[in-house]
Scaffold this motif. Structure first.
Motif, mmCIF file in Angstrom:
data_model
loop_
_atom_site.group_PDB
_atom_site.id
_atom_site.type_symbol
_atom_site.label_atom_id
_atom_site.label_comp_id
_atom_site.label_asym_id
_atom_site.label_seq_id
_atom_site.Cartn_x
_atom_site.Cartn_y
_atom_site.Cartn_z
ATOM 1 N N LEU A 24 -35.644 85.567 16.963
ATOM 2 C CA LEU A 24 -34.935 83.994 17.485
ATOM 3 C C LEU A 24 -35.449 84.039 18.709
ATOM 4 C CD1 LEU A 24 -34.077 81.842 16.525
ATOM 5 C CD2 LEU A 24 -32.059 82.354 16.200
ATOM 6 N N ILE A 25 -35.832 82.817 18.889
ATOM 7 C CA ILE A 25 -36.014 83.152 20.173
ATOM 8 C C ILE A 25 -35.486 81.834 20.852
ATOM 9 C CG2 ILE A 25 -37.528 82.154 22.659
ATOM 10 C CD1 ILE A 25 -39.807 84.028 20.974
ATOM 11 N N ASP A 26 -34.917 82.223 21.869
ATOM 12 C CA ASP A 26 -34.079 80.795 22.401
ATOM 13 C C ASP A 26 -34.449 79.461 22.636
ATOM 14 O OD1 ASP A 26 -31.666 78.648 22.523
ATOM 15 O OD2 ASP A 26 -30.658 80.448 24.389
ATOM 16 N N ALA A 27 -35.141 78.875 22.267
ATOM 17 C CA ALA A 27 -35.768 77.444 23.096
ATOM 18 C C ALA A 27 -36.927 77.264 22.318
ATOM 19 C CB ALA A 27 -37.049 78.628 24.198
ATOM 20 N N PRO A 28 -37.096 75.984 22.422
ATOM 21 C CA PRO A 28 -37.893 75.004 21.229
ATOM 22 C C PRO A 28 -38.899 75.971 21.637
ATOM 23 C CG PRO A 28 -37.300 73.937 23.680
ATOM 24 C CD PRO A 28 -37.212 75.234 24.043
ATOM 25 N N ALA A 118 -31.971 74.670 18.397
ATOM 26 C CA ALA A 118 -32.230 74.408 19.767
ATOM 27 C C ALA A 118 -33.944 75.375 19.528
ATOM 28 C CB ALA A 118 -31.883 73.796 20.949
ATOM 29 N N ALA A 119 -33.355 76.606 18.814
ATOM 30 C CA ALA A 119 -33.836 77.989 19.396
ATOM 31 C C ALA A 119 -35.410 78.604 18.519
ATOM 32 C CB ALA A 119 -32.812 79.202 18.433
ATOM 33 N N ALA A 156 -37.970 86.435 26.229
ATOM 34 C CA ALA A 156 -37.352 87.200 27.876
ATOM 35 C C ALA A 156 -38.320 85.793 29.018
ATOM 36 C CB ALA A 156 -37.332 88.394 28.475
ATOM 37 N N TYR A 157 -39.368 85.672 28.685
ATOM 38 C CA TYR A 157 -40.263 85.051 29.567
ATOM 39 C C TYR A 157 -39.912 83.563 29.085
ATOM 40 C CZ TYR A 157 -44.710 82.652 30.930
ATOM 41 O OH TYR A 157 -45.235 81.754 31.982
ATOM 42 N N VAL A 158 -40.416 83.069 28.234
ATOM 43 C CA VAL A 158 -39.101 81.832 27.064
ATOM 44 C C VAL A 158 -37.859 81.449 28.165
ATOM 45 C CG1 VAL A 158 -39.804 80.256 25.619
ATOM 46 C CG2 VAL A 158 -41.103 82.053 25.825
ATOM 47 N N ALA A 162 -37.367 78.742 30.557
ATOM 48 C CA ALA A 162 -37.461 76.987 29.507
ATOM 49 C C ALA A 162 -36.044 76.959 31.211
ATOM 50 C CB ALA A 162 -35.938 77.476 28.696
ATOM 51 N N HIS A 163 -35.470 78.385 32.112
ATOM 52 C CA HIS A 163 -33.780 77.876 32.829
ATOM 53 C C HIS A 163 -34.629 77.090 34.311
ATOM 54 C CE1 HIS A 163 -30.792 78.959 35.235
ATOM 55 N NE2 HIS A 163 -31.759 79.063 36.447
ATOM 56 N N ASN A 164 -36.161 78.233 34.149
ATOM 57 C CA ASN A 164 -37.087 76.966 35.155
ATOM 58 C C ASN A 164 -36.943 74.884 35.830
ATOM 59 O OD1 ASN A 164 -37.164 79.664 37.104
ATOM 60 N ND2 ASN A 164 -38.819 79.387 36.489
ATOM 61 N N LYS A 165 -37.241 75.604 33.879
ATOM 62 C CA LYS A 165 -37.490 73.759 33.955
ATOM 63 C C LYS A 165 -36.097 72.707 34.374
ATOM 64 C CE LYS A 165 -41.454 73.432 30.709
ATOM 65 N NZ LYS A 165 -42.619 73.090 29.680
#
Length: 168
Positions: A24-28, A118-119, A156-158, A162-165
């Motif tokens: 599970l990745i915490d990103a769209p 949202a993940a 981690a990369y995504v 997401a944080h930078n966006k």
């Protein structure tokens, strides 16, 4: 009198040749899919911990190829080749992966990207030509740990993207 029901799941015919890894990745989903399909992203996270990737050529389309070298932390280079066999953006990618275009031991992988709130749940199902090749990948190359580390690196990369966006 109530009857007890026992459900049985049929094992797929390929079960003894498969590796299935999920995260599970915490990103769209669209962002996770993008990170998996654009070479500018792939080179930043692809591979197990300590590995880096050099791309020789990349064309993300059905029939397109990704020719690359993975550099191990011990200095060993691993030539790799992928051809995309199915692309359903942003839901699914199917591919054939080997050391080269004519590798008789190439394996098939299907990646699915499913929204969970949202993940995104990514599932990577890999089927090897034989059980022996699957076992060799697991025992000699630590494919399960490597796959889990690769998806951890993706997460981690995504998260960083997401944080930078959000900060823009």
């Amino acid at each position: 009198m109530a009857e007890a029901r026992q459900e049985t799941r049929a094992e797929p015919a390929t079960a003894d040749r498969e590796i299935v890894i999920s995260r599970l990745i915490d990103a769209p989903r669209e962002l996770v899919f993008e990170a998996f399909t654009e070479v500018r992203h792939l080179s930043r996270w692809w591979g197990p911990d300590g590995f880096t990737t050099t791309t020789r050529s990349f064309e993300f389309r059905v029939g397109g190829e990704w020719d690359f070298v993975m550099h191990g932390p011990d200095g060993t280079d691993y030539s790799e080749w992928i051809t995309w066999t199915e692309i359903v953006a942003p839901e699914r990618i199917a591919l054939l992966h080997g050391e080269s275009r004519d590798d008789p031991n190439a394996f098939e992988s299907v990646l699915t990207f499913a929204p969970e709130g949202a993940a995104t749940r990514i599932v990577m199902r890999t089927v090897f030509p034989t059980r022996q090749l699957r076992d060799q990948a697991v025992e000699k190359y630590r494919a399960i740990e490597g796959g889990e580390q690769t998806l951890s690196n993706l997460a981690a990369y995504v998260a960083e993207i997401a944080h930078n966006k959000e900060g823009l």
